[in-house]
Design an enzyme around this catalytic site. Structure first.
Site, mmCIF file in Angstrom:
data_model
loop_
_atom_site.group_PDB
_atom_site.id
_atom_site.type_symbol
_atom_site.label_atom_id
_atom_site.label_comp_id
_atom_site.label_asym_id
_atom_site.label_seq_id
_atom_site.Cartn_x
_atom_site.Cartn_y
_atom_site.Cartn_z
ATOM 1 N N ARG A 30 -2.303 -3.235 -6.628
ATOM 2 C CA ARG A 30 -2.539 -4.453 -5.849
ATOM 3 C C ARG A 30 -3.548 -5.347 -6.569
ATOM 4 O O ARG A 30 -3.408 -6.566 -6.608
ATOM 5 C CB ARG A 30 -3.027 -4.086 -4.440
ATOM 6 C CG ARG A 30 -1.934 -3.473 -3.573
ATOM 7 C CD ARG A 30 -2.469 -2.816 -2.317
ATOM 8 N NE ARG A 30 -3.219 -3.699 -1.458
ATOM 9 C CZ ARG A 30 -2.693 -4.576 -0.606
ATOM 10 N NH1 ARG A 30 -1.375 -4.697 -0.521
ATOM 11 N NH2 ARG A 30 -3.460 -5.322 0.165
ATOM 12 N N HIS A 70 -3.471 -9.806 3.185
ATOM 13 C CA HIS A 70 -4.885 -9.989 3.486
ATOM 14 C C HIS A 70 -5.047 -11.074 4.546
ATOM 15 O O HIS A 70 -4.317 -12.062 4.539
ATOM 16 C CB HIS A 70 -5.655 -10.411 2.222
ATOM 17 C CG HIS A 70 -5.885 -9.292 1.275
ATOM 18 N ND1 HIS A 70 -6.313 -9.480 -0.021
ATOM 19 C CD2 HIS A 70 -5.741 -7.943 1.424
ATOM 20 C CE1 HIS A 70 -6.437 -8.309 -0.622
ATOM 21 N NE2 HIS A 70 -6.084 -7.367 0.224
ATOM 22 N N TYR A 128 -5.519 -21.820 12.558
ATOM 23 C CA TYR A 128 -4.570 -22.921 12.428
ATOM 24 C C TYR A 128 -3.357 -22.559 11.571
ATOM 25 O O TYR A 128 -2.268 -23.074 11.790
ATOM 26 C CB TYR A 128 -5.281 -24.146 11.828
ATOM 27 C CG TYR A 128 -6.135 -24.875 12.834
ATOM 28 C CD1 TYR A 128 -5.577 -25.795 13.715
ATOM 29 C CD2 TYR A 128 -7.500 -24.633 12.929
ATOM 30 C CE1 TYR A 128 -6.358 -26.454 14.653
ATOM 31 C CE2 TYR A 128 -8.290 -25.281 13.858
ATOM 32 C CZ TYR A 128 -7.710 -26.200 14.718
ATOM 33 O OH TYR A 128 -8.485 -26.852 15.647
ATOM 34 N N HIS A 160 -3.183 2.406 -5.403
ATOM 35 C CA HIS A 160 -3.746 1.206 -4.776
ATOM 36 C C HIS A 160 -4.196 0.178 -5.820
ATOM 37 O O HIS A 160 -4.301 -1.016 -5.523
ATOM 38 C CB HIS A 160 -4.932 1.580 -3.880
ATOM 39 C CG HIS A 160 -5.272 0.524 -2.879
ATOM 40 N ND1 HIS A 160 -4.640 0.412 -1.650
ATOM 41 C CD2 HIS A 160 -6.182 -0.477 -2.914
ATOM 42 C CE1 HIS A 160 -5.147 -0.615 -0.983
ATOM 43 N NE2 HIS A 160 -6.086 -1.178 -1.731
ATOM 44 N N ARG A 189 0.836 -1.201 0.000
ATOM 45 C CA ARG A 189 0.000 0.000 0.000
ATOM 46 C C ARG A 189 0.875 1.258 0.000
ATOM 47 O O ARG A 189 2.032 1.235 0.416
ATOM 48 C CB ARG A 189 -0.918 0.011 1.225
ATOM 49 C CG ARG A 189 -1.898 -1.154 1.263
ATOM 50 C CD ARG A 189 -2.760 -1.102 2.520
ATOM 51 N NE ARG A 189 -3.745 -2.187 2.545
ATOM 52 C CZ ARG A 189 -3.506 -3.395 3.061
ATOM 53 N NH1 ARG A 189 -2.318 -3.663 3.600
ATOM 54 N NH2 ARG A 189 -4.437 -4.329 3.042
ATOM 55 N N LYS A 242 -2.421 -1.994 7.820
ATOM 56 C CA LYS A 242 -3.868 -1.803 7.931
ATOM 57 C C LYS A 242 -4.491 -2.791 8.920
ATOM 58 O O LYS A 242 -5.354 -2.432 9.720
ATOM 59 C CB LYS A 242 -4.507 -1.965 6.555
ATOM 60 C CG LYS A 242 -6.009 -1.764 6.543
ATOM 61 C CD LYS A 242 -6.576 -1.925 5.139
ATOM 62 C CE LYS A 242 -8.086 -1.759 5.137
ATOM 63 N NZ LYS A 242 -8.660 -1.920 3.779
#
Length: 222
Positions: A147, A171, A181, A144, A59, A86
């Site tokens: 991305r 993300h 997990y 942006h 970003r 973020k």
């Protein structure tokens, strides 16, 4: 109590409003190498920052606020601290040769900040990236959006697993059970992905330059 109070009252009674999300304007992957070639010819910190942003698929704020202490150039890893992310989680970015070349061009400009503002008093402001894109003739995209360009390219032109591509963008996994997990960051697998991205951009750039030179050659090849 206020009968029109939302938090803790109406938000429990009424359905939640879903915000409509519009995609950021982005270039197709095939057009990005030509843009990188233009940026490479621009001698300013914003151009270098934009190159790193495209190569790393990070970003604007993460790139513009980058500090030298975050980089392990020998180990080829950029560790962005949680407070600058973020999702408020530390994110490691594997550094490719192309990324290291960009960093080498700005080494020594400041002891703390990688990309300096015009007054050399602090980090580069985020709007500087938009301005340099406009100067390079890429008015139809925003920082942006790269991305999205990277993610589309990874899905359509590579065989890397979805979770590797998503972690490259920092993300969080949609499934809370899966996230609970899977606590690793798949750094080695992401390194292979970013190497492939850099190779794609570099190879295509050489083709663009070659074609441009071929067109300008006089008849007879003299």
């Amino acid at each position: 109590e206020n009968p029109a109070r939302w938090r803790g009252h109406l938000d429990k009674l009424l359905p939640r409003h879903k915000r409509s999300t519009l995609p950021f304007p982005a270039l197709p992957a095939e057009q990005v190498p030509a843009l990188l070639h233009k940026l490479d010819r621009m001698a300013n910190p914003a151009a270098r920052a934009c190159e790193l942003l495209i190569l790393t698929a990070t970003r604007s704020g993460e790139v513009c606020g980058a500090r030298w202490e975050e980089f392990d150039l020998e180990g080829r890893v950029w560790t962005i601290p949680a407070q600058r992310m973020k999702a408020k989680r530390t994110h490691r970015v594997p550094l490719t040769e192309a990324m290291l070349e960009v960093l080498e061009q700005v080494r020594g400009n400041h002891r703390d900040f990688v990309f300096l503002n015009a007054r050399r008093t602090g980090p580069l402001p985020g709007n500087a990236l938009r301005r340099v894109l406009d100067a390079a003739g890429a008015e139809n995209c925003v920082p942006h959006g790269f991305r999205s360009t990277f993610r589309t390219w990874a899905a359509e032109q590579t065989n890397h697993p979805r979770e590797v591509c998503e972690m490259a963008l920092a993300h969080t996994l949609e499934s809370k059970v899966e996230a609970a997990y899977n606590r690793g960051d798949l750094l080695d697998k992401r390194r292979a992905l970013m190497e492939e991205w850099s190779a794609f951009l570099g190879t295509f750039e050489r083709e663009v330059v070659f074609k441009a030179l071929s067109v300008s050659e006089p008849a007879g090849g003299e």
